[in-house]
Design a protein around this motif. Structure first.
Motif, mmCIF file in Angstrom:
data_model
loop_
_atom_site.group_PDB
_atom_site.id
_atom_site.type_symbol
_atom_site.label_atom_id
_atom_site.label_comp_id
_atom_site.label_asym_id
_atom_site.label_seq_id
_atom_site.Cartn_x
_atom_site.Cartn_y
_atom_site.Cartn_z
ATOM 1 N N GLY A 197 -19.242 14.938 44.071
ATOM 2 C CA GLY A 197 -18.149 13.988 44.138
ATOM 3 C C GLY A 197 -16.994 14.409 45.004
ATOM 4 N N GLY A 250 -17.222 15.855 47.754
ATOM 5 C CA GLY A 250 -17.671 15.871 49.145
ATOM 6 C C GLY A 250 -16.820 15.081 50.115
ATOM 7 N N LYS A 251 -16.460 13.904 49.704
ATOM 8 C CA LYS A 251 -15.757 13.004 50.612
ATOM 9 C C LYS A 251 -14.389 13.539 51.027
ATOM 10 N N HIS A 270 -13.243 16.792 51.597
ATOM 11 C CA HIS A 270 -13.110 17.807 52.648
ATOM 12 C C HIS A 270 -14.309 17.782 53.574
ATOM 13 N N PRO A 271 -14.051 17.835 54.882
ATOM 14 C CA PRO A 271 -15.178 17.820 55.810
ATOM 15 C C PRO A 271 -15.967 19.119 55.704
#
Lengths: 324, 326
Positions: B266, B268-269, B271-272
């Motif tokens: 979850g 993930g979005k 931080h690149p």
């Protein structure tokens, strides 16, 4: 985010296999076998499953690169399967695709400049040569390539760079929706991360909606808002990414997730190893298509009755009689 | 533990029109009995050429082993005549390849192909050979082997073909199995089956495995010791647990950071991914200095001038970097 961009209703695509002389009707491979799902504006819907489960066929049917046999695909409320001629062309402009193999999806005889500007020419979106060149240079910058690559040919580029060119081509028409068909599967790990980051940046910038097809569960989890798991041409589980990865309900999803090798040499997880191979898609097993490989204690109902996709928790859909 | 194979300063080059391409450059490692050594790296880093060199399967010309030693069973495999090598290959050291479809012969039944390997190395009657082949198919978990032995490769699925390859490779009970990307072409669920099978057979037969892969997850589950290769050289070497817990070379750190992890659900979005910038260099164009310098986040001016040597930074943990510290 609740506005629907695409609604897929009972979509089917069956490919005929060679008919034997004594058969009345040819057998069919049920690649996509009755799929119903919505894709919301601005989201990334991840689509996972093993090879041959129909992921790519579904992706291509949506934008009519493959003509589906049955069902409906609504794009902004209109059924695009009924479109033809100019109407279809207009819609195609807003739906694009990025392919898996960056070596096969670029014409080796065309320069990068002409590959990226071809869609602009076809849709007559630019008036002059100068305007076209400006647009192409802008697109190259957008995907992180220098504008001096314009006159070069695809073979001069590495896999990652080619995938960037494919992305530039896909966004050249300002689409709303992009089917990403295994866009990073052919790339090395370090390059894979670069391309994933590029895709999420572009999504934010241009408010794109993605259907992200991949067999790599880690990548799908990272990029997707919601995830659909496919098995034998059908969706067996659909939920928000965090829900499906934390608490998978379908036995197939559980097995799939437990099979992913983890970088953590200390913890030994219990892995659910599935028995056997994926059954033939010509003769699907009766009842639940997954029952021959299921690790649940299957009951008679599993062998006879096909489980429907039901909402087991808010926004968590699963097709299993036994899931709770 | 007893060392079964020792590779010392192995060098393999390809002599091309553009010049000498040093695909494997000064690689040394040893393999212990019954253990698994993982070799990881991206495409073109020299992992497969290392494996092919061990088997003396480098096409010559253009390739050639230009230096070093491969010590096995008291012999240097680089020096022995090819006839002696044939006795070892497929018998004491065997190999399985990435693509099971192209490495099986499509015009022979799988039975023929397994029997060929057995007949070549063992003095058995035809009946015994057939029995042995069926036994091997049973061992790798192929259902109804009596029937399957008459099948041609195209009649089998990818996972089944890879099992046949493994059956063939193990038919002479090798001391070393070299597995070059054995599961790359397979789905995760089938990959899990094959990896479990390899582990099971390893404990039963006590062979050592050299596992070549680009998948760090696979290495972490299988290997005892790991080598990370970059541009033909070893950049880091350590026991698996140690390597994944405390990677020292910036390339290894970068590789681990560029994989989305399933634990950070979850998040993930937000931080690149920390990707490694740039791409793998062309080995022909390297000119002194550290080959990773261009893409490195730790680089200092000195990295351009001198090539770092592999040094032991901690017990059994080697890395070739000037800047990295424990």
């Amino acid at each position: 985010m609740t506005e629907k961009l695409i609604e897929i209703k009972n979509l089917k695509k069956h490919f005929p296999v060679k008919k034997r002389w004594f058969q009345k009707k040819a057998d069919t491979v049920k690649a996509v076998n009755g799929i119903t799902v919505d894709i919301f504006k601005g989201e990334t819907l991840g689509l996972v499953g093993e090879s041959g489960c129909g992921k790519s066929t579904l992706g291509r049917s949506l934008i009519r690169l493959i003509e589906p046999d049955e069902g409906q695909v609504f794009f902004n409320g209109k059924d695009i399967l009924k479109f033809s001629g100019s109407e279809l062309r207009q819609t195609r402009r807003r739906m694009q695709i990025i392919f898996q193999d960056p070596y096969a999806s670029l014409n080796p005889r065309m320069t990068i400049g002409s590959i990226i500007s071809e869609p602009l020419k076809i849709h007559k979106l630019v008036r002059s040569r100068q305007e076209r060149m400006d647009r192409v240079e802008g697109l190259l910058k957008e995907v992180g390539l220098r504008s001096d690559v314009l006159g070069r040919y695809p073979h001069e580029f590495s896999g990652g760079q080619r995938q960037r060119i494919g992305i530039a081509r896909a966004i050249s028409l300002n689409p709303d929706f992009i089917v990403c068909d295994e866009p990073v599967s052919a790339l090395d790990v370090s390059i894979q991360a670069q391309v994933i980051n590029l895709l999420s940046d572009l999504q934010k910038k241009f408010k794109l909606t993605y259907l992200f097809i991949s067999h790599d569960l880690k990548v799908v989890e990272y990029i997707s808002d919601r995830v659909a798991v496919m098995y034998l041409g059908e969706i067996v589980e659909l939920a928000y990414s965090k829900d499906i990865y934390r608490d998978p309900k379908h036995p197939y999803t559980q097995a799939l997730l437990s099979a992913v090798p983890q970088i953590d040499p200390k913890t030994k997880r219990t892995r659910i190893v599935l028995k056997g191979d994926v059954p033939s898609q010509v003769h699907l097993p009766p009842g639940c298509p997954f029952h021959p490989r299921c690790h649940y204690k299957i009951v008679d109902r599993c062998r006879i009755e096909k489980p429907p996709l039901r909402e087991i928790a808010p926004d968590h859909w699963v097709s299993c009689h036994l899931a709770e | 533990m007893s060392k079964i194979l020792e590779v010392k300063n192995l060098k393999t080059s390809f002599f091309l029109e553009e010049g000498e391409l040093k695909a494997v450059d000064d690689v040394s490692f040893s393999l212990e009995k019954g253990k698994t050594l993982g070799i990881v790296g991206e495409s073109g880093c020299g992992k497969s050429v290392t494996a092919l060199s061990l088997m003396r399967l480098i096409a010559q010309p253009p390739g050639k082993i230009t230096g070093g030693q491969i010590l096995f069973d008291g012999k240097d495999l680089v020096k022995i005549p090819i006839s002696q090598m044939r006795d070892i290959r497929g018998n004491k050291i065997s190999m399985i390849f990435q693509e099971p479809m192209t490495s099986l012969n499509p015009v022979f039944t799988i039975g023929n192909q397994i029997e060929e390997a057995i007949a070549l190395h063992q003095d058995l009657s035809r009946k015994q050979i057939r029995e042995k082949a069926i036994e091997m198919l049973k061992l790798v978990g192929i259902p109804s082997p009596y029937r399957r032995i008459h099948d041609y490769p195209h009649q089998l699925s990818g996972g089944m073909r890879q099992r046949v390859m493994i059956a063939m490779a193990l038919s002479c009970e090798p001391e070393i199995l070299i597995a070059d990307e054995p599961t790359t072409a397979l789905d995760v669920t089938i990959q899990a089956q094959i990896l479990d099978l390899l582990k099971k057979l390893q404990t039963e037969m006590g062979m050592a495995i050299i596992l070549i892969t680009h998948d760090l997850g696979v290495v972490s589950e299988m290997a005892n010791e790991v080598i990370v290769m970059y541009a033909g050289k070893i950049v880091e070497q350590a026991p698996a647990v140690e390597l994944f817990e405390m990677p020292l070379h910036p390339y290894t750190i970068g590789l681990l950071k560029s994989i989305p992890s399933m634990q950070e659900t979850g998040a993930g979005k937000l931080h690149p991914l920390r990707a490694i910038p740039g791409m793998v260099p062309n080995i022909l164009e390297l000119q002194g200095g550290c080959p990773f310098e261009e893409r490195c986040f730790m680089h200092v001016p000195h990295c351009k001038d001198e090539e770092p040597k592999l040094r032991e930074l901690k017990t059994n943990h080697w890395a070739s970097c000037f800047e990295t510290k424990i």
